[in-house]
Enzyme design. Structure first.
Site, PDB file in Angstrom:
ATOM      1  N   THR A 125       0.862  -1.183   0.000  1.00  0.00           N
ATOM      2  CA  THR A 125       0.000   0.000   0.000  1.00  0.00           C
ATOM      3  C   THR A 125       0.898   1.231   0.000  1.00  0.00           C
ATOM      4  O   THR A 125       2.061   1.152   0.377  1.00  0.00           O
ATOM      5  CB  THR A 125      -0.899   0.042   1.248  1.00  0.00           C
ATOM      6  OG1 THR A 125      -0.053   0.090   2.391  1.00  0.00           O
ATOM      7  CG2 THR A 125      -1.796  -1.173   1.316  1.00  0.00           C
TER       8      THR A 125
ATOM      9  N   GLU B 205      -6.112  -3.427  -0.949  1.00  0.00           N
ATOM     10  CA  GLU B 205      -6.519  -4.590  -0.158  1.00  0.00           C
ATOM     11  C   GLU B 205      -7.702  -5.334  -0.775  1.00  0.00           C
ATOM     12  O   GLU B 205      -8.043  -6.422  -0.325  1.00  0.00           O
ATOM     13  CB  GLU B 205      -6.914  -4.141   1.265  1.00  0.00           C
ATOM     14  CG  GLU B 205      -5.757  -3.683   2.138  1.00  0.00           C
ATOM     15  CD  GLU B 205      -5.431  -2.202   1.979  1.00  0.00           C
ATOM     16  OE1 GLU B 205      -5.782  -1.631   0.919  1.00  0.00           O
ATOM     17  OE2 GLU B 205      -4.824  -1.627   2.893  1.00  0.00           O
TER      18      GLU B 205
ATOM     19  N   LYS C 236     -15.293  17.317  11.365  1.00  0.00           N
ATOM     20  CA  LYS C 236     -16.268  17.232  12.461  1.00  0.00           C
ATOM     21  C   LYS C 236     -16.492  18.629  13.003  1.00  0.00           C
ATOM     22  O   LYS C 236     -15.701  19.149  13.767  1.00  0.00           O
ATOM     23  CB  LYS C 236     -15.758  16.295  13.547  1.00  0.00           C
ATOM     24  CG  LYS C 236     -15.630  14.867  13.056  1.00  0.00           C
ATOM     25  CD  LYS C 236     -15.148  13.928  14.144  1.00  0.00           C
ATOM     26  CE  LYS C 236     -14.640  12.649  13.517  1.00  0.00           C
ATOM     27  NZ  LYS C 236     -13.195  12.556  13.398  1.00  0.00           N
TER      28      LYS C 236
ATOM     29  N   TRP D 142     -20.982  16.042  10.884  1.00  0.00           N
ATOM     30  CA  TRP D 142     -19.954  15.715   9.907  1.00  0.00           C
ATOM     31  C   TRP D 142     -20.191  16.501   8.623  1.00  0.00           C
ATOM     32  O   TRP D 142     -21.312  16.556   8.120  1.00  0.00           O
ATOM     33  CB  TRP D 142     -19.995  14.226   9.543  1.00  0.00           C
ATOM     34  CG  TRP D 142     -19.443  13.337  10.605  1.00  0.00           C
ATOM     35  CD1 TRP D 142     -19.047  13.716  11.855  1.00  0.00           C
ATOM     36  CD2 TRP D 142     -19.236  11.925  10.512  1.00  0.00           C
ATOM     37  NE1 TRP D 142     -18.603  12.628  12.551  1.00  0.00           N
ATOM     38  CE2 TRP D 142     -18.703  11.510  11.759  1.00  0.00           C
ATOM     39  CE3 TRP D 142     -19.430  10.978   9.517  1.00  0.00           C
ATOM     40  CZ2 TRP D 142     -18.375  10.183  12.025  1.00  0.00           C
ATOM     41  CZ3 TRP D 142     -19.107   9.666   9.781  1.00  0.00           C
ATOM     42  CH2 TRP D 142     -18.576   9.264  11.021  1.00  0.00           C
TER      43      TRP D 142
END
Ligand code: AMP
Length: 555
Positions: A192, A337, A449, A454
């Site tokens: 990754t 992944e 936030k 949000w």
């Protein structure tokens, strides 16, 4: 009762054998970038024969045995395709190296994977040569294509032998007795991009590659077939070019490889002259291509579909391709992944044009093999109601269940990446509709936030990028005394554009709730990008923290 079906291993050698015989007349074409020179074409039959020769050379000349790692530091081209087939099919492990990583990370990754051989494109020799003294496990470097080999010679004090790809395979038998490997064995290794901490190795199995290839070729995904020519602009070192080289070889879909010519002008030129039917890349690459097509008319009518994924695709980009150039864009989501598919945003049957758009801008619909659930912030799981937002968790036969721990070490299952019951925590936050469409609002670490609510940075970016004067926009959370966090909008204007902050804020005000409107704004020359071309928001956050951005308040 046991089934009466045959238990045949699903392996890369099956893909190699099938593609190089049944589809022996399909092509891998590599763009050379030399004006007036025809691109280099090899049939799948030739690629199969050369893969056999490469496997002989790796085994007999370089001594590659068992599951040893053979790395590639290469652009998208036919030699790379041969490595994609030969290395896993002979039972070894293909390790694709990201050529845009900083030198220390490449060294770390090669040593962690204990690569024995590195196949490198000649044009990338200057990148590899200085690293050689630090690569303890590497014994051989194989150079493919033009480029000066001299910097490699002697830089390891003679410890590493340097070979020429063509010399190495020349004259060897063009068939190989591919071993029967266990379908669960390692076939390919990909790290990754490691934005936090060390990079993590994801090890694909033969089975996962085979099943994933079938999925890529399904009509609900890219629908590759033998009448297609695929242009994978997404690099073969980034999640194996989304698994498309193996999928295309399985389907007999020809491949148009861009090599190192990833700039908008050569991409437009190769599309016009080689007439691919499908292309895939991250939004930033296609943003450049769209600007190029807007500026210089090209015949891109061969493309039946353009797949954009790897980062949120701004709806303005999709509509730009579609309305101005008649190109059909499909949005897709995935990660290293997850092999990487993921979801693909084909609208449901029967949706009218407007309704179809509301589906097409989502990240897409999950296929049967990828199970998904949304973790609620306080524990438990959220309904698929298209409104409840939580962290996406997935599992399935081509989804990682652990990371590579290193030679002889146990696999790693960090708690922040895998749940106790074995699901992958994606770190992506979003909603899922009752009919299985995922809409991502943010990376968990990018969520803003503000006063307990949000704000989606992706939504603000998408709206800003719909303004005709905006080339790119990235929105990040910055600390705020009153609200905890507030959005900072960083904007790249198109050349010659004049829109001011007031106008951009007014434009946003018509499209998002008032309390979400950023009051901090900064013009920047370009959005910083990661090694795989995605917005690098941690760089923007740091620039802000270090006072490097000229921020204007618009209250
Ligand atoms: P990588 O492993 O480098 O391919 O990065 C995977 C991450 O890219 C995902 O976890 C998402 O955060 C992001 N990503 C990939 N595709 C999309 C998409 N279509 N929309 C939004 N984010 C995406």
């Amino acid at each position: 009762m046991l089934s009466t079906m045959q238990d045949v291993p699903l392996t890369v050698s099956r893909i190699l054998r099938h593609g190089s015989t049944v589809h022996s007349g399909s092509y891998v074409t590599t763009w050379t970038g030399v004006p007036g020179q025809a691109p280099a074409k090899r049939t799948f039959g030739e690629v199969g024969a050369r893969s056999a020769q490469l496997a002989q050379a790796l085994r007999d000349e370089l001594g590659v045995a068992g599951d040893q790692r053979v790395a590639t530091l290469m652009w998208n081209n036919s030699d790379h395709m041969e490595a994609y087939l030969a290395i896993p099919a002979m039972g070894a492990v293909l390790h694709t190296l990201n050529l845009r990583l900083p030198a220390e990370q490449l060294v770390w990754i090669i040593n962690h994977a204990t690569d024995r051989v590195v196949i490198v494109n000649g044009s990338l020799v200057p990148l590899l040569a200085p690293l050689l003294p630090k690569l303890a496990s590497v014994e051989h470097v194989v150079v493919s294509g033009p480029g000066d080999r001299a910097p490699l010679e002697g830089s390891s004090g003679g410890r590493i032998r340097v070979h020429d790809y063509e010399d190495l395979i020349a004259g060897r038998p063009t068939d190989f007795d591919w071993p029967e490997v266990d379908e669960r064995d390692a076939a390919a290794l990909c790290y990754t991009s490691g934005t936090t901490g060390d990079p993590k190795g994801v090890v694909y199995s033969h089975r996962s590659i085979y099943l994933h290839s079938l999925q890529v070729n399904s009509a609900e995904a890219f629908g590759l077939g033998s009448r297609d020519t695929l242009l994978p602009v997404v690099p073969m070192f980034h999640v194996n070019a989304w698994g498309t080289p193996h999928a295309a070889f399985m389907a007999g879909a020809s491949l148009l490889m861009p090599d190192r010519f990833l700039q908008p002008a050569p991409l437009a030129e190769m599309i016009e002259s080689e007439r691919p039917t499908i292309a895939g890349a991250v939004p930033t690459i296609f943003q450049g291509l769209l600007a190029e097509l807007d500026a210089t008319k090209r015949d891109v009518s061969s493309l039946r579909c353009v797949i954009i994924g790897g980062a949120a695709c701004p709806p303005a980009l999709m509509k730009g391709f579609e309305e101005r150039h008649g190109l059909h864009v499909v949005h897709a989501w995935g990660m290293t992944e997850t092999s990487p598919l993921g979801c693909v945003s084909h609208p449901p049957a029967g949706a009218g044009a407007e309704e179809a758009w509301s589906y097409r801008v989502t990240q897409g619909r999950f296929p049967a093999s990828v199970e998904a659930r949304l973790a609620a912030p306080g524990g438990g799981f959220l309904p698929w109601d298209g409104a409840s937002a939580g962290e996406l968790e997935v599992r399935g036969p081509w989804i990682a269940g652990a990371y590579y721990g290193g030679a002889g070490a146990e696999p790693l299952r960090p708690e922040d990446k895998f749940t106790e019951d074995g699901w992958l925590r994606t770190g992506d936050v979003g909603t899922i509709s009752p009919d299985g469409y995922l809409t991502l609002t943010d990376r968990a670490k990018d969520v803003i936030k503000s006063g307990g609510e949000w704000i989606s940075s992706v939504e603000l970016e998408n709206q800003l990028m719909a303004h005709p004067d905006v080339a790119e926009a990235a929105v990040v959370a910055v600390p705020d005394e009153k609200w905890g966090e507030r959005p900072l909008a960083t904007v790249v204007l198109r050349e010659g554009a004049t829109a001011g902050y007031e106008e951009l804020k007014g434009f946003l005000a018509e499209r998002v709730a008032r309390w979400q409107l950023p009051e901090r704004w900064a013009l920047i020359p370009s959005v910083p990008k990661t090694s795989v071309g995605k917005f690098d928001k941690k760089v923007i956050r740091k620039q802000y923290a270090d006072g490097e951005l000229e921020v204007t308040r618009v209250d």
